[in-house]
Every structure is written in C-alpha cells, then in structure tokens.
Design a protein around this motif. Sequence first.
Motif, short mmCIF file in Angstrom:
data_model
loop_
_atom_site.label_atom_id
_atom_site.label_comp_id
_atom_site.label_asym_id
_atom_site.label_seq_id
_atom_site.Cartn_x
_atom_site.Cartn_y
_atom_site.Cartn_z
N VAL A 93 -1.35 1.23 9.45
CA VAL A 93 -0.58 0.41 8.50
C VAL A 93 0.32 -0.54 9.28
CG1 VAL A 93 1.07 0.45 6.59
CG2 VAL A 93 -0.61 2.29 6.82
N ALA A 94 0.26 -1.82 8.92
CA ALA A 94 1.14 -2.81 9.53
C ALA A 94 2.50 -2.74 8.84
CB ALA A 94 0.56 -4.22 9.40
N PRO A 95 3.61 -2.74 9.60
CA PRO A 95 4.93 -2.67 8.96
C PRO A 95 5.30 -3.93 8.18
CG PRO A 95 5.15 -2.92 11.34
CD PRO A 95 3.69 -2.70 11.07
N SER A 96 4.68 -5.06 8.50
CA SER A 96 4.97 -6.30 7.78
C SER A 96 3.76 -7.21 7.86
CB SER A 96 6.18 -7.01 8.39
OG SER A 96 5.86 -7.54 9.67
N VAL A 97 3.79 -8.24 7.04
CA VAL A 97 2.70 -9.22 7.03
C VAL A 97 2.56 -9.88 8.40
CG1 VAL A 97 2.11 -11.51 6.13
CG2 VAL A 97 2.73 -9.67 4.54
N ARG A 98 3.69 -10.17 9.04
CA ARG A 98 3.64 -10.88 10.33
C ARG A 98 3.01 -10.02 11.43
NH1 ARG A 98 6.25 -15.58 10.03
NH2 ARG A 98 7.83 -15.87 8.40
N ALA A 132 0.84 -1.19 0.00
CA ALA A 132 0.00 0.00 0.00
C ALA A 132 0.88 1.25 0.00
CB ALA A 132 -0.91 0.00 1.23
N SER A 133 0.39 2.30 -0.65
CA SER A 133 1.22 3.49 -0.81
C SER A 133 0.35 4.73 -0.90
CB SER A 133 2.07 3.35 -2.08
OG SER A 133 2.77 4.54 -2.37
N PRO A 178 -3.76 -2.13 5.32
CA PRO A 178 -2.58 -1.82 4.51
C PRO A 178 -1.30 -2.35 5.18
CG PRO A 178 -3.93 0.15 4.96
CD PRO A 178 -4.39 -0.92 5.88
N VAL A 179 -0.34 -2.72 4.34
CA VAL A 179 0.96 -3.20 4.83
C VAL A 179 2.07 -2.46 4.09
CG1 VAL A 179 2.48 -5.19 5.14
CG2 VAL A 179 -0.01 -5.49 5.29
N ASN A 180 2.93 -1.76 4.83
CA ASN A 180 4.09 -1.10 4.25
C ASN A 180 4.91 -0.51 5.41
OD1 ASN A 180 5.98 0.59 2.92
ND2 ASN A 180 4.55 0.87 1.21
N PRO A 181 6.20 -0.85 5.53
CA PRO A 181 7.00 -0.35 6.67
C PRO A 181 7.26 1.15 6.60
CG PRO A 181 8.39 -1.56 5.11
CD PRO A 181 6.98 -1.77 4.67
N LYS A 182 6.97 1.81 5.47
CA LYS A 182 7.27 3.24 5.32
C LYS A 182 6.20 4.14 5.94
CE LYS A 182 9.73 2.53 0.94
NZ LYS A 182 9.74 2.89 -0.51
N TYR A 183 5.02 3.57 6.24
CA TYR A 183 3.92 4.42 6.71
C TYR A 183 3.37 3.90 8.04
CZ TYR A 183 3.95 5.63 1.71
OH TYR A 183 4.32 6.01 0.44
N ARG A 184 2.81 4.85 8.82
CA ARG A 184 2.07 4.47 10.03
C ARG A 184 0.57 4.43 9.76
NH1 ARG A 184 4.81 4.18 14.68
NH2 ARG A 184 6.94 5.01 14.76
N THR A 185 0.09 5.38 8.93
CA THR A 185 -1.33 5.40 8.54
C THR A 185 -1.41 5.70 7.05
OG1 THR A 185 -1.61 7.76 9.01
CG2 THR A 185 -2.11 6.20 10.80
N LEU A 186 -2.47 5.18 6.42
CA LEU A 186 -2.78 5.47 5.02
C LEU A 186 -4.29 5.51 4.89
CD1 LEU A 186 -0.29 3.22 2.98
CD2 LEU A 186 -0.39 5.72 2.94
N GLY A 187 -4.81 6.57 4.29
CA GLY A 187 -6.25 6.66 4.10
C GLY A 187 -7.02 6.58 5.39
N GLY A 188 -6.40 7.03 6.48
CA GLY A 188 -7.07 6.97 7.77
C GLY A 188 -7.04 5.60 8.41
N ARG A 189 -6.30 4.66 7.84
CA ARG A 189 -6.20 3.30 8.40
C ARG A 189 -4.80 3.08 8.95
NH1 ARG A 189 -10.77 -0.03 6.66
NH2 ARG A 189 -12.23 1.54 5.87
#
Length: 887
Positions: free
Chosen positions: A59-64, A20-21, A46-57
């Motif tokens: 964000v998990a830094p990794s799948v695990r 997610a970006s 959403p999953v991406n280590p670069k963000y804490r939130t996206l679209g108000g959701r």
Amino acid sequence: MSIRNLEYLFQPRSVALVGASERPHSVGATVLANLLQGGFAGAIMPVNPKYRTLGGRPVAPSVRELPQVPDLAVICTPPATVPGLVAELGELGCRAVVVITAGLDAALKQAMLAAARRHMVRILGPNCVGLLVPGIGLNASFAHLPALPGKLAFVSQSGAMVTGVLDWARSRGIGFSRFISMGDSSDVDFGDVLDYLADDGATQAVLLYVEDVRAARKFMSAARAAARSKPVLVVKSGRFAEGARAAASHTGALAGSDAVYDAAFRRAGMLRVLTTEELFAAVETLAGGKPLAGERMAILTNGGGPGVLATDALVGAGGTLATLAPHTMRRLEEVLPATWSRGNPVDIIGDAPGTRYSQALQALLQDEGVDAVLVLHAPTAIVPPLEAAQAVADTARGAARNVLACWLGGEGMVPARSVLGTAGIANYATPEEAVAGFMQMVNYRRAQQALMEVPAASSGEWRRDRERARAIIGAALQRGGGLLGEAEAKEVLACYGVPVVETAIADRVEAAVLLAERIGFPVALKILSPDINHKSDVGGVVLDLESAPAVRTAALAMRERLHALLPQAHLRGFTVQAMARRPGAHELIVGASSDPVFGPVILFGQGGVAVETVADRALALPPLNMALARDLIGRTRVARLLAGYRGRPAADVAAVAQVLLRISTLLADLPEVQELDINPLLADAQGVLALDARMSVAPAASAGAARFAIRPYPEELEESAAWDGGSVLLRPIRPEDAPQHAAFFAALTPEDVRFRLFEHMPTLPPAQLARWTQIDYEREMAFIATRSGPNGPETLGVARAVADPDNVGAEFAIIVRSDLKGRGLGALLLEKLLRYCRARGLQEVLGEALPENSRMLQLAHQLGFEVGQSAQQGSMRLRLHLAPAAR
C-alpha cells in the motif's frame, strides 16, 4: 463533447485505489475486494497511510508515493480530500479518475473540476457506484456482484439501478462490455459516454437508464451519432411526474413534461422502452434478429387460442398481420390437414409433428408479403415440444426473414427453448411477450427510418418578413412583454407565410361596429384582454354576426360578462375578423413552447375548444424538414381524418406541414417567442387558415438558434462567390438537397468516385445519401456549390469536414463534378471550409488522397498542406495546421 482521455477510463492498464481499506463493509474495502477478485491483469495499487499491505498488495501511503503513474484512479475518501487528490493525480500524469465519494457540495465540485481541467483529467462521478469492464476483468465499483462479459453497454444515472440490473442480468446470463454508473456527471456525461461507445468495437448495443438530461445539444448530437451505428435503447424514469403547469398556451403546459423527452429520444433515433425487463428483452430480439424489410407478421400455431391472443396483441400494439399470397395458400393446402385455418394465423392443428411445422414455416418464409413469422407451440401429449422446436430451428437456419417463437409452458419447455436459443431464435414465455418483442423490432426500424429518411426537395422558396416581425415583438417588449394581442400574433405569423384570417382591433364598442362594416358581414367578434387565456371560458367569442346592431349587442354583452366574471381583468377592446366559410374543414392546433431542458418544442394535433379533453397531440423538436413535419402529423389520430373518409376529400397535408416548417423557422429567428398556439388552424382540400392565435414574448436570453437542442441550418454561412464568369452560392448542405445530391453523384466518373471513396460505388445507397445530406451542424459541416440549372438547382461540388468530439481536428474531403474539374471550384470550396474550421477553433484538418489524384495533391500543396505517406497503405496523408481565426 469530448472523449479525450476516456480510453484511460474504459480501458486502463493500471489502477490506483485511493482510500483502500480493510474495514468490513466499507466502500474502500468493497472496491478493493472487487478489484482483486475481478481478474484484472494490470497493476492494482492501494493507497492509504494507515496500512502497509492490503489483500496481499503493498500500500502506498500517498498518491505521490505510488510506484507508477496509474492510468485510472478510484477515489473513495472524504469529500474535502477529493479536489486535492485530483490535483495530485493530475500532476503525476494520471488522466482518468472515478470519484465514488458522495456529499461533495457545489464548491468542492467546482474545485475538483478546476483541478481536473488543469491536467486534462477525466472524472466519472462523483457519487457513483463505479465502473465495470468485464472483458478486461476490471471491477472498479462497490457493486455486490461482478458483471458477466458480453456485448452490451449499460449506462445509468441511478446507483440503485446499477446494482439491481447487475443482479437481474446475472441471473439471466446477460453480459456487458461496459457497466457505467454516472453519478452526478460533473465531467463525464451521457454525451461523452455515447460518443465513446459509438466507436467501441466491444459494444454491440447501448442501454441507458436516464433520470434527466442536462446538456441537451451535446446529448442529442452524441445520441444521433451513436444511433446511426448501433442500437441505443433508453429507459426514462419519472414518466408520470410531470404535472401540467399553468401556461398561456396549450403547448406551454407541456414544457418540462415527459412527452418532450419522448420527442427527443425519437428524434435521436433511440428506442424507448418502459421497463428494465423490456430493455433487455428488446436487446435480445434486436441482437439476434435480422433487419426488417417491413412490418407484416405471420403467425404459425398449433392451437387457435394462442393464435388469437397473438393476433389481438399485434393489432392492439399497432402491428400488421400479413396477408398471405395465393401461392402460399396453395402450398399450405398441400401440406396441412383439411381442418387448418386457411388464413393468418395459420393453425396447423394440435397434432402437428415437426415435419408439419417445417413445411408450413418454409411456405411462410418464402412469401414476399411476410416480414417475420411468430411460431407458437402449445404442449400436447401427441408431439414432443423438442421435436417441434428442432424442426423450427432447422428450417429457420439461413432464412432471410426473422423467426420468433413462443413455447407455452413451464419447466418442460426448457430443452425446447434452449434449442431455439442456440439457433439464434428469440423466444418468449407468452404470445403477448413475443408480439411485444416483434414490435420492438418494428419500433426500432421506424426509429432508424426516421433517422435516415430523405425529405422531398423543397417545394419552392417562401419569403419571410423577419424585420417586421421583430418590430411587432419589440413594441410588445417595450410594453412589458407577455401575451400579444390576437391581431399582433397573427401579423407575426403572416410575416412567416402562415395564412391568417383578416383581423382588426377595436378599442371601443362603436369602433368594433365600424370595423365590422368595413370588413363586411358576417364577422366574428372576440374579446381582447391580456388577462384572458381562453376567450371562450368567459363567453368572449361570438360568431356569424350578420349586422351592425348584432355586433353592438354582442360587444356590450361581452363587456358585461367580463366585468361580472373577472372584474380585475383589463379590457383592451375587441378583435373583429371576417367569418371564414370553410364547411367541413378540420380544426387543428399547431403550437410551440420552450422546454427547460431541450429548448423550443413544436406541437401538432386536433384543435378546437376541446383540445385538452381530446388530447390528440404529438411533439417534435425543431428544426423540422418536410419529412419530419409529416412524421409529426402522422403520429396523431387526426392524421387519419386528414387523409379523407366517406367521400370527404383529403385535406392539403402538405400545407399543414408547411405551417410546421414556418413555425420552426420563426422559433430560430425570434428567440423572444416563449409560447405560441394557433388554434384552430383550419385545414381542408383548399389549404390552411389560422383563425385564432396567441403568442407570449419575453426578452431573449440567447440567440434563437442557440436555444435549439439540435443546431438548425446555419443560414449565416451562406455566401455568393464569383466563379467561371458568373457566380455560385456556397452554403451548408440541407436534407432537402438529397435529390440534387443524388444527381451530382450520378454525374461523377467511376474514377472520381474512387478518388473520393477509395472504392468503386456504382450507385449511391439511400442510407448513405441520408448520411451525407442530413448532417449534424454541431459537429460536422458540408458546403456545397450550387446554382440554378435547366432542371432546377444543381450541386456542382461539395467540401466536407467532420470534427472530432474534442474539437481539436477534423477529417476533410472534397469533390467537384467531373465535367467541372480544373476550373477553380475546388479551391473555392476548400478555402470556404478552412475559414469555417478556423472560426470554429479547430487546430488542424486532415485528409487522405490516392497518389494518382494529382489535382487534389496539387490543391493541397497550393493551400499549404503537409503531404506525406499515410499509415493507410496506398494513400497520401494531408495535414494543415490552422492558425486561429482573426478577431
């Protein structure tokens, strides 16, 4: 075939987006926006280590580190990351993944699939646009538009087609139950999706955009199953990209061509259309229409010109203009002006008010010789188009026959067309489009009839000398394979019951003269060379030789011509054959070759030296039965000549069909046969005779039946069993068993029918008879017990198992003729069925029985079934865990 875990793909309750970006115009940002804006009620993670939130959701830094295990994950990260992400998701318990990422090489794809298989993760893609399920607000794609909800499933191999069709359909208000981009189909393919959609209650019709098919047998099995339950329509690209290849036979030149795809779609019961617009027009017509009882159309018009245009379009498309019954003509005379057309098309004159439309349409709808009515309206200043449309809509409401409409004109016709559409009447802009819509209904009806048609009972057994044919081919393979000599090819055909003209081989000119004297004059002399595909091209055929000197002269001249024209060609000698005196016989061609996708394919058409020029041919996939063979013949122009004309008697079409059946068997038995032509095959009222034949052979890569896109009859499963002081034959059911199966059903008591079907069925509908006898051996099996009776073969009992697409379990059923119960036949059949299920690798068999069916429950206990209360009220559930078959 597998639909395992596809419910997580097509009906997820939560979605994770890996990659997610918020970067503008990136895939990760586009997919996230679509997910958030689609109205999906489940969790979106959403999953991406670069963000804490996206679209108000969050964000998990990794799948695990996802807050919960997602039903579905969407991956749009670089190619090298995909296999590891699939492995991590599988370890978490995620069971479905959409891989949007493109650019995975073969090694990465294999690593991705290996990771998926370890955890039974299903993968859509890679290199796909994604997936839309509008009914639950899921838009897991990077499409530029959302899809409207509806009852159509669209499945496409082309990403560009996905976005283009979305745009096109949305502008026309067309909605979808599923919108699926297949991408590279590394795991989930057309067969899997068709199996899922066949039982999907949210899907009314399935639309496919096909570029190529890879797993042909899987595709054909799934397509045939799906087409039995709902319309399956297909657009195939690349129709004119085939380029006939060089081949040893006329049929071989068509291998890999679009014509083979056409034959496959037809055999599967799918309706092929040529454009995307036709695809949706056909769906609109089929979805709103009633099943056609026949193919006869009546045309009702207020103007002669549109009526003529519609008639021309109908006849040109191979449709049938209805002949109006006398009582219909009398009724029309009563309600129409004196200047009406007095025929079909029914021209009710330009000043026709709504009442005239209504009265004329009512008369046509009551005519038993009319299967559909096309109503045309040309605008006039006298009658408002809305009035005519309302009259047609009111009259058509509740009618048993289909009504189609065409209100000619532009914006002024929109209200009238809206009235027609609201009434469920398919309406079109031009008469030609309306006729095309009707012909789609006709073609769909023909496809369904072909799928359900019950072939006639076999006209008697014929013997084949399989071992002799194999010996001939084996000798040819020892020489290096390639093209068989004409005499060898004919001998192989004769081993399979194909009538051939007597042919002998001479290695020298004088030997040819001696053979001609032995056979008897007149004779035909032909050149024998493995380097010559078409003997007539080098003057290598001379007919009607009446004497030994004539044979000698012809052979010497033939040899000189060959050396002059093709000095490098190897001359093996000559073939000498008796002249076949069949004046007036038709010259046909029967051929076979191996298609790179669908395996063996059979050709039929008009033969002779001008076979390519005439190009009157049709193709079919084996195995064939008599109904399929006659259908193949009927799809050619020469079929009309075979029926007889101008005092010329009809040819023995049944004998022609038998040749096709025997070639079908030959291909299953002899996988070494790569190409085959019988040209010409003479056909007249006395039967058939093969005058010339060519056959090429090569070492087989697999067994004959394994090459077929549709599994042929498994003859190896036949066995004789001792029973009731005699013996019965236990064997798989065949389509030709339909007549005796109908007699078997008629011999059952009402109670036994209820025990088997859980309902009363006084007669067996033709469609059900076809369904029970025309089975797909790839995914189901029905063993019958049969023996000779006073009126021919009779069916005594049947045991049936239908495996799930994952080949884990099978539903079974068994029934024995009512007067033979309690004599051990049921146990014989069920034990045979269970042996088959174990050999197939199934883990369990399941069944249902009514509590009062004491014999069935006793047999189940005897064979080790677990018997318990079923979830289906009022019945018992039977379950048997199967140990693997001994090896």
